[in-house]
Design an enzyme around this catalytic site. Structure first.
Site, PDB file in Angstrom:
ATOM      1  N   GLU A  74      25.834  45.495  54.779  1.00 11.06           N
ATOM      2  CA  GLU A  74      26.996  44.603  54.593  1.00 11.06           C
ATOM      3  C   GLU A  74      27.640  44.380  55.981  1.00 11.06           C
ATOM      4  O   GLU A  74      27.756  45.330  56.766  1.00 11.06           O
ATOM      5  CB  GLU A  74      27.975  45.328  53.658  1.00 11.06           C
ATOM      6  CG  GLU A  74      29.270  44.617  53.353  1.00 11.06           C
ATOM      7  CD  GLU A  74      30.183  45.473  52.440  1.00 11.06           C
ATOM      8  OE1 GLU A  74      29.924  46.688  52.278  1.00 11.06           O
ATOM      9  OE2 GLU A  74      31.154  44.907  51.909  1.00 11.06           O
TER      10      GLU A  74
ATOM     11  N   LYS B 294      30.405  38.438  47.419  1.00  7.29           N
ATOM     12  CA  LYS B 294      30.720  39.697  46.726  1.00  7.29           C
ATOM     13  C   LYS B 294      31.730  39.464  45.607  1.00  7.29           C
ATOM     14  O   LYS B 294      32.815  38.900  45.838  1.00  7.29           O
ATOM     15  CB  LYS B 294      31.265  40.694  47.757  1.00  7.29           C
ATOM     16  CG  LYS B 294      31.446  42.119  47.274  1.00  7.29           C
ATOM     17  CD  LYS B 294      31.872  43.002  48.456  1.00  7.29           C
ATOM     18  CE  LYS B 294      31.937  44.470  48.110  1.00  7.29           C
ATOM     19  NZ  LYS B 294      32.291  45.305  49.291  1.00  7.29           N
TER      20      LYS B 294
ATOM     21  N   CYS C 299      27.493  46.292  48.211  1.00  9.58           N
ATOM     22  CA  CYS C 299      28.217  47.563  48.218  1.00  9.58           C
ATOM     23  C   CYS C 299      28.900  47.901  46.890  1.00  9.58           C
ATOM     24  O   CYS C 299      28.231  48.184  45.910  1.00  9.58           O
ATOM     25  CB  CYS C 299      29.188  47.577  49.390  1.00  9.58           C
ATOM     26  SG  CYS C 299      29.576  49.276  49.898  1.00  9.58           S
TER      27      CYS C 299
HETATM   28  C1  ACM Z   1      32.541  48.727  50.136  1.00  6.59           C
HETATM   29  O1  ACM Z   1      32.401  48.013  49.127  1.00  6.59           O
HETATM   30  N1  ACM Z   1      32.191  48.297  51.326  1.00  6.59           N
HETATM   31  C2  ACM Z   1      33.116  50.066  50.023  1.00  6.59           C
END
Ligand code: ACM
Length: 261
Positions: free
Chosen positions: A38, A108, A141
């Site tokens: 990420e 995301k 993530c």
């Molecule tokens: C995250 O979602 N980078 C903890």
């Protein structure tokens, strides 16, 4: 099919050096799919929205160009995190690039902690990238903590989930075993290492990038605190068979009528 990940320690705000380090680590490797962490080129710990905006990009800018060059060199589809700018919004996104060029982005859905202050959360339906005989789902993530994401991707036909990450909690690597078992998909979690102390925030990233098999076996596990790269061969067709035995099929046995929406 050869899949791999690159576990790096990005330097905050220094895209050029972060690009150079990824390129050097991959060297002359070739593969079908490579997953990067990420926000692999920018770092993670912003102190203001301005900082994040200043590091954001469109889909034809430096990160896209870097990933396209890398994709052509390795022959691989590359999935890597970046800050995507559209109009006056920015997103914590992952870009999917093949040797043919830019294929799309995933924004995301589940933002963690102060990401909510910097980024807009994704508002697009989950989709599958069908490239070179792979059905690739993407999540980022913290999406791991919402099992609906991996489930939706699997129901939409993902064989493999590319999972760029900057993990700060210690649970994800174990959870990915369950995500794979319950969906019979492969996952490639590309995490970062190192610490970022900026403003009042201090994150220590957990490393241990992981490739997990459709049957829950951990095929690759990186160290917690070292830059690391690994490529392995997988049989992606295994993820297309959802039968557990002659009487149980993971998807056909679902009882969605009785589940909460
Ligand atoms: C995250 O979602 N980078 C903890």
């Amino acid at each position: 099919m050869r899949v791999g990940y690159v576990q790096t320690s990005p330097i905050f705000g220094d895209k050029e050096t972060n690009f150079k380090n990824v390129k050097q680590l991959i060297g002359v490797q070739t593969a079908d799919l490579i997953v990067l962490p990420e926000l692999f080129a920018t770092g993670y710990t912003f102190t203001t929205k301005e900082e994040a905006i200043n590091l954001s990009e469109g889909n034809n800018d430096e990160t896209s160009k870097f990933l396209h060059d890398l994709s052509k060199k390795t022959g691989a589809v590359i999935v890597g995190g970046f800050i995507e700018k559209e109009g006056n919004q920015i997103f914590n996104s992952a870009m999917v690039v093949s040797p043919d060029g830019f294929q799309g982005t995933y924004r995301k859905l589940h933002l963690y902690y102060k990401e909510k202050l910097w980024f807009s959360s994704g508002s697009r339906q989950l989709k599958i990238f069908e490239i070179n005989d792979m059905n690739i789902g993407v999540m980022i993530c913290f999406d791991w903590l919402f099992p609906e994401v991996a489930r939706s991707l699997a129901l939409k036909g993902a064989d493999i989930i590319a999972h760029p990450a900057n993990l700060v909690m210690p649970y994800c690597q174990d959870a990915m075993i369950t995500r794979c078992l319950e969906n019979r998909v492969y996952t490639v979690t590309a995490n970062r290492i190192g610490e970022e102390k900026r403003g009042i925030d201090h994150f220590k990233f957990t490393g241990k990038s992981q490739i997990t098999s459709f049957n829950g076996i951990v095929l690759s596990s990186a160290p917690a605190d070292e830059i690391f790269i690994e490529f392995i061969d997988i049989d992606i067709s295994q993820a297309r068979n959802k039968n557990l035995n002659e009487l149980n099929n993971l998807f056909e046995d679902r009882r969605p009528h009785f589940y909460i929406k």
